[in-house]
Design a protein around this motif. Structure first.
Motif, PDB file in Angstrom:
ATOM      1  N   LYS A  77      55.547   4.294  89.733  1.00  0.00           N
ATOM      2  CA  LYS A  77      56.375   3.676  88.786  1.00  0.00           C
ATOM      3  C   LYS A  77      57.979   4.812  88.358  1.00  0.00           C
ATOM      4  O   LYS A  77      58.878   4.592  87.972  1.00  0.00           O
ATOM      5  N   ALA A  78      56.520   5.072  87.192  1.00  0.00           N
ATOM      6  CA  ALA A  78      58.200   6.448  86.639  1.00  0.00           C
ATOM      7  C   ALA A  78      58.882   6.860  87.577  1.00  0.00           C
ATOM      8  O   ALA A  78      60.299   7.494  86.997  1.00  0.00           O
ATOM      9  N   LEU A  79      58.104   7.354  88.449  1.00  0.00           N
ATOM     10  CA  LEU A  79      58.891   8.282  89.577  1.00  0.00           C
ATOM     11  C   LEU A  79      59.851   7.520  90.187  1.00  0.00           C
ATOM     12  O   LEU A  79      61.596   7.693  90.123  1.00  0.00           O
ATOM     13  N   PHE A  80      60.282   6.530  90.343  1.00  0.00           N
ATOM     14  CA  PHE A  80      60.334   5.464  91.620  1.00  0.00           C
ATOM     15  C   PHE A  80      62.008   4.715  90.227  1.00  0.00           C
ATOM     16  O   PHE A  80      62.180   3.723  90.604  1.00  0.00           O
ATOM     17  N   GLN A  81      61.688   5.293  89.051  1.00  0.00           N
ATOM     18  CA  GLN A  81      63.022   4.541  87.841  1.00  0.00           C
ATOM     19  C   GLN A  81      64.275   4.942  88.729  1.00  0.00           C
ATOM     20  O   GLN A  81      64.279   5.788  88.681  1.00  0.00           O
ATOM     21  N   GLN A  82      65.005   3.940  88.643  1.00  0.00           N
ATOM     22  CA  GLN A  82      66.236   4.097  89.367  1.00  0.00           C
ATOM     23  C   GLN A  82      66.862   5.445  88.632  1.00  0.00           C
ATOM     24  O   GLN A  82      67.914   6.353  89.435  1.00  0.00           O
TER      25      GLN A  82
ATOM     26  N   ILE B 249      58.172  15.090  98.317  1.00  0.00           N
ATOM     27  CA  ILE B 249      58.195  14.095  98.857  1.00  0.00           C
ATOM     28  C   ILE B 249      58.413  14.772 100.572  1.00  0.00           C
ATOM     29  O   ILE B 249      59.942  14.310 100.943  1.00  0.00           O
ATOM     30  N   GLN B 250      57.953  14.388 101.001  1.00  0.00           N
ATOM     31  CA  GLN B 250      58.228  13.578 102.925  1.00  0.00           C
ATOM     32  C   GLN B 250      58.020  12.470 103.636  1.00  0.00           C
ATOM     33  O   GLN B 250      57.116  11.251 103.132  1.00  0.00           O
ATOM     34  N   VAL B 251      59.286  11.813 103.995  1.00  0.00           N
ATOM     35  CA  VAL B 251      59.966  10.626 103.791  1.00  0.00           C
ATOM     36  C   VAL B 251      60.357  10.861 104.349  1.00  0.00           C
ATOM     37  O   VAL B 251      61.477  11.736 105.472  1.00  0.00           O
ATOM     38  N   GLU B 252      60.558   9.348 105.623  1.00  0.00           N
ATOM     39  CA  GLU B 252      61.765   9.614 107.334  1.00  0.00           C
ATOM     40  C   GLU B 252      63.274   8.664 106.145  1.00  0.00           C
ATOM     41  O   GLU B 252      63.643   8.450 105.011  1.00  0.00           O
ATOM     42  N   GLY B 253      64.305   9.225 107.116  1.00  0.00           N
ATOM     43  CA  GLY B 253      65.179   9.165 106.085  1.00  0.00           C
ATOM     44  C   GLY B 253      65.974  11.167 106.664  1.00  0.00           C
ATOM     45  O   GLY B 253      65.588  11.899 106.588  1.00  0.00           O
ATOM     46  N   THR B 254      67.266  10.832 106.885  1.00  0.00           N
ATOM     47  CA  THR B 254      67.919  12.195 106.977  1.00  0.00           C
ATOM     48  C   THR B 254      68.938  11.897 105.245  1.00  0.00           C
ATOM     49  O   THR B 254      69.642  13.462 104.811  1.00  0.00           O
ATOM     50  N   THR B 255      69.311  11.592 104.492  1.00  0.00           N
ATOM     51  CA  THR B 255      69.937  11.593 103.384  1.00  0.00           C
ATOM     52  C   THR B 255      68.919  10.688 102.523  1.00  0.00           C
ATOM     53  O   THR B 255      68.232  10.310 103.073  1.00  0.00           O
ATOM     54  N   ILE B 256      69.932  11.260 101.112  1.00  0.00           N
ATOM     55  CA  ILE B 256      68.731  10.527 100.051  1.00  0.00           C
ATOM     56  C   ILE B 256      68.715   9.588  99.830  1.00  0.00           C
ATOM     57  O   ILE B 256      67.702   9.000  99.761  1.00  0.00           O
ATOM     58  N   PRO B 257      69.885   8.407 100.258  1.00  0.00           N
ATOM     59  CA  PRO B 257      70.138   6.981 100.139  1.00  0.00           C
ATOM     60  C   PRO B 257      68.991   6.327 100.805  1.00  0.00           C
ATOM     61  O   PRO B 257      68.114   5.977 100.660  1.00  0.00           O
ATOM     62  N   GLU B 258      68.911   7.210 102.784  1.00  0.00           N
ATOM     63  CA  GLU B 258      67.925   6.426 103.302  1.00  0.00           C
ATOM     64  C   GLU B 258      66.175   7.449 103.096  1.00  0.00           C
ATOM     65  O   GLU B 258      65.701   5.998 103.023  1.00  0.00           O
ATOM     66  N   MET B 259      66.760   8.287 102.666  1.00  0.00           N
ATOM     67  CA  MET B 259      65.029   8.456 102.012  1.00  0.00           C
ATOM     68  C   MET B 259      64.310   7.766 100.886  1.00  0.00           C
ATOM     69  O   MET B 259      63.472   6.987 100.537  1.00  0.00           O
ATOM     70  N   THR B 260      65.308   7.468 100.191  1.00  0.00           N
ATOM     71  CA  THR B 260      65.338   6.379  98.585  1.00  0.00           C
ATOM     72  C   THR B 260      64.683   4.812  99.194  1.00  0.00           C
ATOM     73  O   THR B 260      64.166   4.439  98.539  1.00  0.00           O
ATOM     74  N   ARG B 261      65.462   4.258 100.283  1.00  0.00           N
ATOM     75  CA  ARG B 261      65.369   3.463 101.166  1.00  0.00           C
ATOM     76  C   ARG B 261      63.907   2.760 101.016  1.00  0.00           C
ATOM     77  O   ARG B 261      63.457   1.995 100.844  1.00  0.00           O
ATOM     78  N   ASN B 262      63.413   4.303 101.123  1.00  0.00           N
ATOM     79  CA  ASN B 262      62.225   3.959 101.953  1.00  0.00           C
ATOM     80  C   ASN B 262      60.542   4.080 100.603  1.00  0.00           C
ATOM     81  O   ASN B 262      59.189   4.416 100.893  1.00  0.00           O
ATOM     82  N   LEU B 263      60.848   4.731  99.047  1.00  0.00           N
ATOM     83  CA  LEU B 263      59.808   4.345  98.931  1.00  0.00           C
ATOM     84  C   LEU B 263      59.731   2.849  97.615  1.00  0.00           C
ATOM     85  O   LEU B 263      60.839   2.389  98.041  1.00  0.00           O
ATOM     86  N   ARG B 264      58.336   3.323  97.560  1.00  0.00           N
ATOM     87  CA  ARG B 264      57.832   2.041  96.676  1.00  0.00           C
ATOM     88  C   ARG B 264      56.446   2.498  96.104  1.00  0.00           C
ATOM     89  O   ARG B 264      56.097   3.320  96.155  1.00  0.00           O
ATOM     90  N   VAL B 265      56.709   1.706  95.442  1.00  0.00           N
ATOM     91  CA  VAL B 265      55.532   1.591  94.209  1.00  0.00           C
ATOM     92  C   VAL B 265      54.095   1.391  94.962  1.00  0.00           C
ATOM     93  O   VAL B 265      53.332   2.835  94.374  1.00  0.00           O
ATOM     94  N   GLU B 266      54.120   0.487  95.697  1.00  0.00           N
ATOM     95  CA  GLU B 266      52.666   1.123  96.065  1.00  0.00           C
ATOM     96  C   GLU B 266      52.599   1.712  97.603  1.00  0.00           C
ATOM     97  O   GLU B 266      53.594   1.788  98.367  1.00  0.00           O
TER      98      GLU B 266
END
Length: 451
Positions: A74-79, A140-157
């Motif tokens: 939660k703390a990490l994913f604050q806008q 963070i290793q996550v799907e996406g090629t840009t920061i917005p795309e990668m951020t879109r795949n982040l969830r607290v859960e």
């Protein structure tokens, strides 16, 4: 409005208000169980330096409770954190740096006395955080090629969805595959704690390998979600294997140094300069180094005052003074002028910066190497008034006296089979950008590019 905030409207991604962080409570968020095993330098057949802890690292141990993991995410994913701290060195990888300066939870967790007791106990030495900017560096290793795309795949859960593994993925061997996250290296700081914030069930890779004294690689299993490992990364050479088979892999790292007086502090910031905000990094670096100097001086002064009346130990004082002079010089050399660092990075790129050691090895095999390197050093065609020439002469004098040249970077041992050049001095000091500048001035860079 930032692109990430707009993205939240489109995807339903939680914004800052809905991902409000919690107050850190060690009774709720910690779940510490001591590591089942501590790996010693002796176990690894490594010689322990007098300033090092006998503990090289630990097996994974529980540190955060499930509630603690979610509170941290939660703390990490604050806008505000995502807007100000996110960067992407390459597609599929997101880095969050300096989140501690925006998140009270992250700051309180890493600096709480109980957390400090845990990491110190696991390492076998009292520790303190190197500096604020090295608290909670998150990869963070996550799907996406840009920061917005990668951020879109982040969830607290934490994500539990798996990625189907190919035969090549299942056969992945980080010791032979060049796709490891970080190849063989020593860390910039003496000790690190690596904490896992993602589910790892079904994951292939993600382990750490340590180079033993006999050259063999020993695997240390990667931590599960909520688990951590301690590593004396400034003393042991290690490799980080890439994780495969999972949708996300989030690990967060905090770096430490020993609190004990008269313990050599091997920290340097070579690996940090290319992506850090130097206007923020350098003041923190200077303050922590000066505090170390103050503590060493105070410790010696207290010792002298308590032993007043005893014989004055001139040799001991001289040794301490020389150590502090060397420490201050190393502190200053690491603060490469920001504009110069930026110019070099734009000219040669980050890839060349981080590949400087391999470039130097390749250059030494070129037919014109000795002639060009010797001519440049003898005639001082490069930066003739630089303090680096004095450093070079001091190192050459040490070699003449049968002593190894001082080296900030353990990644670059001098082979002792040829003449010692400015290139060796600059890489030994961890000044990769300055090395590239010298290399071009010598004419060796052009030969390297044309080989």
């Amino acid at each position: 409005m930032s692109p990430l905030r707009l993205l939240g409207r489109w995807t339903g991604f939680s914004g800052q208000d809905s991902v409000k962080e919690e107050e850190f409570n060690p009774r709720v968020h910690l779940n510490y169980v001591p590591p089942q095993k501590k790996i010693t330098m002796q176990d690894l057949l490594l010689n322990q330096r007098s300033t090092a802890s006998p503990i090289a690292g630990t097996t994974p141990f529980p540190l955060l409770s499930p509630k603690g993991v979610r509170a941290y995410r939660k703390a990490l994913f604050q806008q505000d954190v995502l807007d100000k701290c996110a960067s992407s060195p390459f597609p599929g990888t997101l880095v969050l740096r300096d989140a501690v300066k925006l998140s009270k939870f992250i700051r309180d967790f890493w600096t709480h006395p109980e957390t400090m007791r845990i990491v110190s106990e696991a390492s076998g030495v009292p520790l303190e955080v190197v500096m604020p900017t090295e608290i909670g560096h998150t990869n963070i290793q996550v799907e996406g090629t840009t920061i917005p795309e990668m951020t879109r795949n982040l969830r607290v859960e934490p994500l539990v969805e798996k990625v189907e593994l190919s035969p090549e993925d299942r056969a992945y061997d980080p010791l032979t595959d060049k796709s490891s996250i970080i190849p063989w290296h020593y860390d910039s700081y003496p000790y690190v704690c690596v904490l896992m914030l993602s589910e790892t069930h079904g994951m292939v890779g993600g382990e750490t390998y340590i180079r033993k004294g006999d050259g063999e690689a020993q695997k240390v299993e990667g931590p599960q979600i909520g688990y951590a490992v301690m590593l004396q990364g400034g003393e042991v050479e290690h490799l980080a294997a890439r994780a495969k088979g999972v949708k996300e892999r989030i690990s967060t790292i905090t770096s430490y140094r020993s609190k004990r007086p008269n313990v050599y502090d091997s920290s340097y910031i070579t690996n940090v300069r290319p992506y850090a905000d130097l206007d923020s990094l350098y003041p923190e670096w200077a303050q922590y180094r000066l505090r170390k100097l103050r503590d060493e001086t105070t410790h010696y002064l207290n010792k002298v005052e308590k032993g007043s009346g005893s014989a004055f130990q001139r040799e001991e004082l001289e040794s301490i003074i020389n150590q502090q002079i060397d420490y201050l010089q190393r502190t200053a050399r690491q603060m490469v002028p920001p504009k110069y660092q930026e110019q070099i990075q734009e000219k040669y790129g980050k890839a060349a910066y981080y590949d400087a050691f391999r470039i130097w090895e390749t250059v030494q095999s070129l037919p014109e190497f000795e002639r060009l390197a010797s001519s440049t050093d003898q005639n001082r065609r490069w930066m003739p008034e630089s303090v680096y020439w004095m450093d070079l002469q001091q190192s050459i004098e040490r070699i003449r006296m049968g002593k190894p040249p001082d080296s900030t970077s353990r990644n670059h041992p001098w082979p002792n089979s040829r003449k010692y050049y400015m290139g060796d001095e600059l890489l030994g000091q961890g000044l990769n950008e300055v090395f590239l500048d010298w290399l071009e001035s010598s004419g060796l860079w052009d030969l390297y590019c044309k080989r």
